[in-house]
Structures are given as structure tokens and as C-alpha cells.
Design a protein around this motif. Sequence first.
Motif, PDB file in Angstrom:
ATOM      1  N   PHE A 165       0.829  -1.207   0.000  1.00 47.64           N
ATOM      2  CA  PHE A 165       0.000   0.000   0.000  1.00 47.64           C
ATOM      3  C   PHE A 165       0.862   1.255   0.000  1.00 47.64           C
ATOM      4  N   ILE A 166       1.889   1.275   0.857  1.00 43.85           N
ATOM      5  CA  ILE A 166       2.756   2.453   0.959  1.00 43.85           C
ATOM      6  C   ILE A 166       3.376   2.781  -0.397  1.00 43.85           C
ATOM      7  N   GLU A 167       3.843   1.756  -1.095  1.00 39.51           N
ATOM      8  CA  GLU A 167       4.452   1.964  -2.405  1.00 39.51           C
ATOM      9  C   GLU A 167       3.429   2.496  -3.407  1.00 39.51           C
ATOM     10  N   LYS A 168       2.227   1.908  -3.415  1.00 40.71           N
ATOM     11  CA  LYS A 168       1.207   2.327  -4.377  1.00 40.71           C
ATOM     12  C   LYS A 168       0.664   3.717  -4.051  1.00 40.71           C
ATOM     13  N   TRP A 169       0.537   4.029  -2.751  1.00 43.76           N
ATOM     14  CA  TRP A 169       0.058   5.369  -2.378  1.00 43.76           C
ATOM     15  C   TRP A 169       1.076   6.431  -2.797  1.00 43.76           C
ATOM     16  N   SER A 170       2.350   6.126  -2.638  1.00 44.23           N
ATOM     17  CA  SER A 170       3.399   7.062  -3.053  1.00 44.23           C
ATOM     18  C   SER A 170       3.354   7.281  -4.563  1.00 44.23           C
ATOM     19  N   TYR A 212      -8.373  -2.216  -0.394  1.00 37.84           N
ATOM     20  CA  TYR A 212      -7.576  -1.024  -0.692  1.00 37.84           C
ATOM     21  C   TYR A 212      -7.073  -1.065  -2.133  1.00 37.84           C
ATOM     22  N   ASP A 213      -6.799  -2.259  -2.631  1.00 41.88           N
ATOM     23  CA  ASP A 213      -6.285  -2.408  -3.992  1.00 41.88           C
ATOM     24  C   ASP A 213      -7.324  -1.970  -5.025  1.00 41.88           C
ATOM     25  N   LYS A 214      -8.588  -2.337  -4.790  1.00 44.92           N
ATOM     26  CA  LYS A 214      -9.668  -1.934  -5.697  1.00 44.92           C
ATOM     27  C   LYS A 214      -9.806  -0.406  -5.697  1.00 44.92           C
TER      28      LYS A 214
END
Length: 547
Positions: free
Chosen positions: A256-261, A315-317
Motif C-alpha cells: 500500500f505504501i508503495e502504491k500510495w506514493s 484497498y487495492d480496488k
Amino acid sequence: MALSLNAEQKNIMDLFVNEKLYKIPGYQRPYSWTFDQCEQFYRDLYDAFRRDDDYFIGNLVLAHGRKNKNTYEVVDGQQRIITLWILLYVAHRMFKGLDKLERTLFIEGWTGAEKNLRIDSQVFENDDNHNLSQLSRDNGSDLEQKLSIVKNKKNEIEFSKCSSLIEYNALCFYNWFSYLANNIGNERTIQFIRFIVERVYMLPIELTDEDADKASGQALTIFETLNDRGLNLEDADIFKEKLFNKSRSTNTGNDFIEKWSELKQSCLIIGSKIDDLFRFYMHIIRGLNNEPGYNQNLRDFFTTNDVSPLLIESYDKVLNDLNKIIEAISWVKEASTNKDELSAWLQLINVYTNQYPLYAVVAYIFKHPNPDSHKVVSFLQSLIRYCYYKGATTSVDNEIYSIICNIMHDKDIKDYKQISIENSYFDRLGKMRVPYALLAYYLDNPKGLENFSVDRILSNKDLDLTLDNESSFTETKKMLDSLGNAIVVDCPRRYGTYEKRASYYNVNSDIPAVRRIFALNDFPSFSFIEQRDNAIKNRLVEFFKGE
């Protein structure tokens, strides 16, 4: 029991010498106090000490549930209490005989040997919790050695040589305390430190409920009310934490941290805020669910509405949907610059007086990625007929909501033809003067301009508006504000008299109509403006009637 509120001014000893754990929730921003803020804070404390005056450093808004009464969520005040913790930790490590300070910094476990930091930051962007823990392992010698390493030849602490902002600020405090001790002695410096814990005050406002989330929500409301500078926390900060918690529940927090960044970086590239993405997302979700309540607050929708994807989706969706919205926004921005018919109609959406039609456009591209441009143009024409006919008003939101519902369910969009419209409809323009002028231009020149603005053919400087005859003044003002006197130019507006603008536009404009009008040998007459006004109105009437 119902929600309860308690507010009582306390000194730093009362705040920190107890069993309370201060948890910084994930929606907060990372720790960010700069050198200037820490230095001013330190100076203010020392000035109060020298004056022998008590010192108040502000509110602390806290929330906690009754089932976990010693864990307090810090809704407002995290920057101050982290800075205080850093200052007190440095003081504890520098001066002997201040063992009581340890109780302000750590919470003892059941065995006595176990000690936990009093502050638990769950903000993941800067890994503040790791940096605080790392600092807590440094003793006085460690800090002194680090200080000698990070100072340059000018005896200044170089931030680039520090492992984190938290370490940098700690070394600044160490430097200031060392300077103070060398000048006024250790004993007087220790008196200053005692002054900080005994006579420096905060006002903790504590919200308590059986449900910690309810208490937190109420605390956020109080924070927004107290904060007269406006809400510091964006809605996206709250949403980020909820998504992060979802990822942690499936042991995918790092993903999540990587994708949010990456999401934040994509927003920077397209020039949008994450809050903007969620605003588009809200309209799309409502359209998918035929969900009423178009005026619902953004935060309320995503945190309390039963159809909120933050409550029912992974969260991915959610992140995938937000990235699709970024792609849709990027498509709209790129297509707006292509100098073709599609770009002209998209520019007409962008110059409308509010965002509502853009919500519908992004929803359309979200639903139909890489669409047929002719179908998009037809859709945009219908959308513009509706919004432009309604004028500059937010009351278009009702119908925009219906349009988005139809889009998300593959239903036909009305053409919104206005059969009974007449020329007189365009007599009073208000905020629609520029959109109508651009619409009239693109109806006859259906290719988007790279740059455009709307100027007046004749301006106040060209005419005497101080006429004694009131009727002449009224007619002159009406002429100046008419569509006949509005002209779309493909270069920046030029201020000044008609003659000055004519010489400028004849050189810089590539639009034949602009050069033709400003190349007139004679000063444009009222009758010329009136004839042009009627022609433009006739053209607009044809469009709204669908002719």
C-alpha cells in the motif's frame, strides 16, 4: 454512556507523567517542524523562563475509547508534542540528576525493565516512529559525537548529514542547551528544564466514547472549529489511514505504501490533489449505485455511507479506481490541447463557472476509456446545452447527478435542446459572457485554440462614460458588455485604447476575424457592434435549438 468531553489546562509533567500513550494516527502529516520553528519555540520558552512567567503553548485535541483508556489519539498538536518529546529527551541525556524526566519520555511495562516510547506515530510516509525509536537509543555521548560529525566549518549543523528531521532537531536542541550551560552554568540550565515541565502548559481537550472512531470523529470536528486558520487536514489524509489499515489487516502494508506514493506522484504530474480524485470518485460511485444525496460532504460520504468503497472494497480496488480516474483526467487534459473539434468542446467545459460538468466528463471517460471522439463530442454538446442554458449556477448539480447515473449504467443522455429559446435570452450575460463568446466562436471555428482569452472590441478607455444623459450612459454600458463587443483572441489580452490594441492584435493574432475587426479604417460604430451582437445571438440560438 454517551460521548464525554473534558478540557483542563495541564503542565507538561501532568501531561506526560502517567500511563498515557499518545498515538499519532496515520491520517496525520509527517513530522515537519523546521529549524526556524524549533528555534523560535526554544527562544519563547527561555524568554518566559527569564521573565519568570508561566507559558501556554496551545491546545491538544485528543480522542480515546473507554475500552482502551490509556491510548489517546492525537487529532491536533502532534508537531508540538513530538518537538517537546525531542527537547525533553535531549535534556534527559545531557544532564545528570534529571531521572524524573525519563517518566515523561517512556511508559514502563509490567516488568519494570520494559519501556515503551510515550509517542507512537503511525504516519508511514517519513517513518517517524522508527526515527523516534532510533533517537531514544542515543545517550549523551552519542548525541555529542553525532553533533561533532554533522557540523560544518561555520559551526552550523548540516541537515543533509542527519538521518532524519527528528535527529536534526534533537542535535539543534543539544547545541542550544550546550551553549546555555556554558554561559549560565549547568545548575541554572537545569532550572530552565524544570521550568519547562512544571510551568509550561497545554490545554488537552479529551473526547471519550465507547467507540474510539466516534470519539475521533468528534475530535476532528472540534479541531476544525478551533482552527481559525482553516482545516489543515485534507480529507485524503483521513482516507489514506483507512486504506492503510485495510492493507495492514492483510499484511500488505508495504504494498500500500508503495502504491500510495505512486498515486501521489501521479497527482503531482497531472496537477491535481488527491482530494480532487476522491471528489470525482464520489460522483462515480453515486452514479453506479443510483445513490441520492448529491450534497453530501466528501468526508462523510467516504467514512459513513454504506456504498463507500473505503468501507466495502479492498484497498487495492480503491487504488485501481483512483488510478483510472487519473488516467481519465489525463485524457481530458491532453485532448483539450489537440487543436481539433474535440479540444474545442472540452475547453468549453473548462471555462464553465463551476466543476459540475467536468465531473460528468471524467465519469464518461472512466466508463469509456479511449472513446470514439465523435461520440464524446456529441455528449459534450448535450452537456454544454444543458449547463450553458442554465447559466452560472450550482443548481446544475441535480441534473449532472442524473447524467452521471445514466453514464455509469450505459443509458442514453438527453440532447437538452431548447426549442423555445430566443435572442433576448442572451441580453443579460453576467458570468456567462466569456463562455458564451467562446461557444459562439467555436460554433463557426470548430478547432480548439492553443491559447485564448476574451477581450472587448471597444473598452471604457475608448468611450466617454461620464455622459450627462443617463439613457446614453445606460446604452453605452450595455453595448460594452454585449456579446457583439466580445471577441475571442489567440494571444494575451491587450489593455489600452482601440488603436493600441489594434496595432498589437494585427501583428500577433492568427485569427482572421480578429485582424479583420481591428484593421477597420474607421472606429467601430455602435451599429457595427449591434449587428455583430445579433449575428452571435442567432448563432447561439441555432445551437441551443439543435439546428
